[in-house]
Design a protein around this motif. Structure first.
Motif, PDB file in Angstrom:
ATOM      1  N   TYR A 320      48.275  32.187   9.683  1.00  0.00           N
ATOM      2  CA  TYR A 320      47.151  32.482   9.749  1.00  0.00           C
ATOM      3  C   TYR A 320      46.740  34.087   9.762  1.00  0.00           C
ATOM      4  CZ  TYR A 320      42.979  34.032  12.866  1.00  0.00           C
ATOM      5  OH  TYR A 320      41.818  34.672  13.249  1.00  0.00           O
ATOM      6  N   LEU A 321      47.568  34.918  10.297  1.00  0.00           N
ATOM      7  CA  LEU A 321      47.767  36.233  10.198  1.00  0.00           C
ATOM      8  C   LEU A 321      47.823  36.679   8.743  1.00  0.00           C
ATOM      9  CD1 LEU A 321      49.719  37.478  13.168  1.00  0.00           C
ATOM     10  CD2 LEU A 321      47.289  37.416  13.137  1.00  0.00           C
ATOM     11  N   ILE A 322      48.690  36.051   7.918  1.00  0.00           N
ATOM     12  CA  ILE A 322      48.871  36.506   6.424  1.00  0.00           C
ATOM     13  C   ILE A 322      47.660  36.322   5.855  1.00  0.00           C
ATOM     14  CG2 ILE A 322      50.210  35.800   4.583  1.00  0.00           C
ATOM     15  CD1 ILE A 322      52.525  35.419   6.518  1.00  0.00           C
ATOM     16  N   ILE A 323      47.004  35.175   6.066  1.00  0.00           N
ATOM     17  CA  ILE A 323      45.845  34.460   5.170  1.00  0.00           C
ATOM     18  C   ILE A 323      44.593  35.529   5.698  1.00  0.00           C
ATOM     19  CG2 ILE A 323      44.239  32.787   5.081  1.00  0.00           C
ATOM     20  CD1 ILE A 323      46.450  30.708   5.400  1.00  0.00           C
ATOM     21  N   LYS A 324      44.731  35.843   6.912  1.00  0.00           N
ATOM     22  CA  LYS A 324      43.686  36.672   7.259  1.00  0.00           C
ATOM     23  C   LYS A 324      43.666  38.135   6.689  1.00  0.00           C
ATOM     24  CE  LYS A 324      41.724  38.761  11.855  1.00  0.00           C
ATOM     25  NZ  LYS A 324      41.960  39.104  13.027  1.00  0.00           N
ATOM     26  N   THR A 325      44.930  38.418   6.595  1.00  0.00           N
ATOM     27  CA  THR A 325      45.363  39.899   5.723  1.00  0.00           C
ATOM     28  C   THR A 325      45.014  39.606   4.336  1.00  0.00           C
ATOM     29  OG1 THR A 325      47.246  40.210   7.141  1.00  0.00           O
ATOM     30  CG2 THR A 325      47.271  41.359   5.095  1.00  0.00           C
ATOM     31  N   ALA A 326      45.375  38.638   3.501  1.00  0.00           N
ATOM     32  CA  ALA A 326      44.971  38.649   2.375  1.00  0.00           C
ATOM     33  C   ALA A 326      43.476  38.426   2.157  1.00  0.00           C
ATOM     34  CB  ALA A 326      45.340  37.361   1.516  1.00  0.00           C
ATOM     35  N   TYR A 327      42.691  37.884   3.169  1.00  0.00           N
ATOM     36  CA  TYR A 327      41.360  37.432   2.924  1.00  0.00           C
ATOM     37  C   TYR A 327      40.639  39.181   2.936  1.00  0.00           C
ATOM     38  CZ  TYR A 327      36.472  36.643   4.105  1.00  0.00           C
ATOM     39  OH  TYR A 327      35.027  36.424   4.142  1.00  0.00           O
ATOM     40  N   LYS A 328      41.152  39.945   3.868  1.00  0.00           N
ATOM     41  CA  LYS A 328      40.591  41.055   4.224  1.00  0.00           C
ATOM     42  C   LYS A 328      40.844  42.004   3.082  1.00  0.00           C
ATOM     43  CE  LYS A 328      40.833  41.480   9.140  1.00  0.00           C
ATOM     44  NZ  LYS A 328      41.226  42.225  10.378  1.00  0.00           N
ATOM     45  N   ALA A 329      41.998  41.933   2.464  1.00  0.00           N
ATOM     46  CA  ALA A 329      42.515  42.712   1.121  1.00  0.00           C
ATOM     47  C   ALA A 329      41.377  42.234   0.124  1.00  0.00           C
ATOM     48  CB  ALA A 329      43.891  42.503   1.043  1.00  0.00           C
ATOM     49  N   ILE A 330      41.284  41.201  -0.113  1.00  0.00           N
ATOM     50  CA  ILE A 330      40.506  40.758  -1.001  1.00  0.00           C
ATOM     51  C   ILE A 330      38.932  41.127  -1.149  1.00  0.00           C
ATOM     52  CG2 ILE A 330      39.616  38.787  -2.460  1.00  0.00           C
ATOM     53  CD1 ILE A 330      42.169  37.283  -1.973  1.00  0.00           C
ATOM     54  N   SER A 331      38.557  40.950   0.240  1.00  0.00           N
ATOM     55  CA  SER A 331      37.193  41.459   0.773  1.00  0.00           C
ATOM     56  C   SER A 331      37.008  42.966   0.351  1.00  0.00           C
ATOM     57  CB  SER A 331      36.680  41.176   2.184  1.00  0.00           C
ATOM     58  OG  SER A 331      36.734  39.932   2.385  1.00  0.00           O
ATOM     59  N   LYS A 332      38.100  43.691   0.550  1.00  0.00           N
ATOM     60  CA  LYS A 332      38.186  45.284   0.517  1.00  0.00           C
ATOM     61  C   LYS A 332      38.045  45.418  -1.149  1.00  0.00           C
ATOM     62  CE  LYS A 332      38.128  46.963   4.608  1.00  0.00           C
ATOM     63  NZ  LYS A 332      37.175  48.092   5.010  1.00  0.00           N
ATOM     64  N   GLY A 333      38.674  44.644  -1.892  1.00  0.00           N
ATOM     65  CA  GLY A 333      39.087  44.985  -3.085  1.00  0.00           C
ATOM     66  C   GLY A 333      37.606  44.632  -3.931  1.00  0.00           C
ATOM     67  N   LYS A 334      37.015  44.057  -3.258  1.00  0.00           N
ATOM     68  CA  LYS A 334      35.579  43.817  -3.968  1.00  0.00           C
ATOM     69  C   LYS A 334      34.698  45.111  -4.255  1.00  0.00           C
ATOM     70  CE  LYS A 334      34.690  39.091  -2.315  1.00  0.00           C
ATOM     71  NZ  LYS A 334      33.872  38.301  -1.443  1.00  0.00           N
ATOM     72  N   ALA A 335      34.989  46.157  -3.427  1.00  0.00           N
ATOM     73  CA  ALA A 335      34.259  47.327  -3.600  1.00  0.00           C
ATOM     74  C   ALA A 335      35.306  48.437  -4.121  1.00  0.00           C
ATOM     75  CB  ALA A 335      33.916  47.750  -2.245  1.00  0.00           C
TER      76      ALA A 335
END
Length: 395
Positions: A320-335
């Protein structure tokens, strides 16, 4: 005491029906796991810890300096006797009321005092150099033991057919290579059990402490009951993703960002596939169903599966923590440029950043100006924790 020992080592609990401890005594023809062998793990754990200290000092540190890893620790706070007394004797995180009182007492504005406490907290955090050395040690050990495990397992029949784990059980002789594999793994986890209190403290300290206790318990339990074949499969499966994680951290400390991103994504895939896919379908399947079909039911079997299920729960939490990390990273990557280790600070095993980024704020009082000149690279926020993607130094 004899009665307690007899109750604890009850054969009806530990062993299948019609099997006694006398049947599993080592002879000249065949050796079997003995409970007293586990005592060897303690001196070996001490040796592993000493090897680690030498490795970090004479191998990891020169490598880190050669790779331009930052050797300095966080910026030190300006000496102040009053604030130091509050920090050491009262609180490291003063509330608003206390901040206002200190502001009047020192004639500093509140933001300056908040900044001082952030810098003072950061002084106690490890440097990037220390974190790199720790990761390099773990990377080296995991790589060694994983390579050893693969070389050992590829010669065994139970690697490809898990039913072979129970063929002839419990009368399965203890091979020297398997004995070595078990003792080294057990000793390493014992060394982690003690060194975790002096290692870099991470956000998942409680989970990791639980994991180490569970690992030592499982290894010892499976060794005593001669469930060592399935134990070797679990070792190899778990060590695979840990290698990639430590490599990702080292790349991050070296500021090799593209390599760090790639390794982090590789780690996420390997971890989720191995812990949420292979582990339940391969390990839990054989211990829950194939073992029961081969040997029937006995209490130790249920204890084994309960421990393995607790381990699976930890896998789910980390996933869960890893998936949360990846999701945050991808969200940041949009900008803009994304960095999974920067966004969530390696949520699986994180620390409070060793250097926080200060806000630039107006200053109006003279005593504050001196402090301001020393604190232009402090923390984002007021509680000493990073808020994703703004740090200059990674976990």
């Amino acid at each position: 005491m004899a009665g307690i020992l007899a109750w604890f080592w009850n054969e009806r609990f530990w062993l299948p029906h019609n099997v006694t401890w006398a049947d599993l005594q080592s002879t000249e023809e065949a050796a079997f796991p003995q409970a007293e062998d586990l005592y060897l793990a303690f001196p070996l754990a001490f040796c592993i810890f000493m090897i680690r200290l030498l490795f970090e000092r004479f191998i990891a540190k020169p490598c880190a300096l050669g790779l331009k890893v930052q050797a300095n620790g966080p910026q030190k706070a300006q000496p102040n006797a009053i604030l130091e007394k509050v920090f050491t004797a009262i609180t490291k995180h003063p509330d608003e009321k206390r901040l206002e009182g200190l502001s009047k007492q020192l004639d500093w504005d509140v933001r300056s005092i908040q900044r001082w406490f952030r810098q003072r907290r950061n002084q106690e955090k490890p440097s990037t150099l220390r974190k790199f050395c720790e990761s390099m040690w773990r990377f080296t050990f995991y790589l060694y033991i994983f390579t050893y495990g693969v070389r050992f397992l590829k010669k065994t029949p139970w690697l490809w057919n898990t039913r072979q784990c129970w063929n002839g059980y419990p009368y399965q002789p203890l091979m020297p290579d398997l004995h070595y594999y078990y003792l080294v793994e057990l000793s390493f986890y014992w060394s982690l059990m003690f060194s975790q209190f002096i290692d870099v403290k991470r956000k998942d300290f409680g989970i990791m402490c639980t994991h180490h206790i569970l690992a030592v318990t499982l290894i010892s339990f499976s060794y005593i009951t001669n469930l060592t074949r399935v134990g070797t499969l679990i070792f190899c499966l778990h060590d695979a993703s840990d290698i990639v994680l430590e490599a990702a951290k080292m790349a991050n400390y070296c500021k090799c960002q593209k390599l760090s991103d790639l390794l982090f994504l590789t780690f996420a895939v390997v971890f989720i596939v191995s812990r949420l896919g292979i582990y339940p379908l391969w390990i839990l399947n054989t211990t829950s169903f194939e073992l029961y079909d081969a040997l029937g039911n006995f209490p130790a079997l249920w204890v084994l599966n309960v421990l393995l299920m607790v381990l699976q729960i930890l896998h789910c939490l980390w996933s869960y923590l890893i998936i949360k990390t990846a999701y945050k990273a991808i969200s940041k990557g949009k900008a803009g440029k994304w960095n999974p280790l920067q966004v969530a600070k390696d949520s699986r095993s994180d620390v409070e950043s060793s250097s926080d980024e200060e806000e630039t704020v107006p200053r109006s009082k003279a005593p504050h100006s001196t402090m301001a000149s020393n604190g232009t690279s402090g923390a984002n926020g007021t509680n000493g924790y990073l808020t994703g993607g703004t740090c200059s130094e990674e976990h």
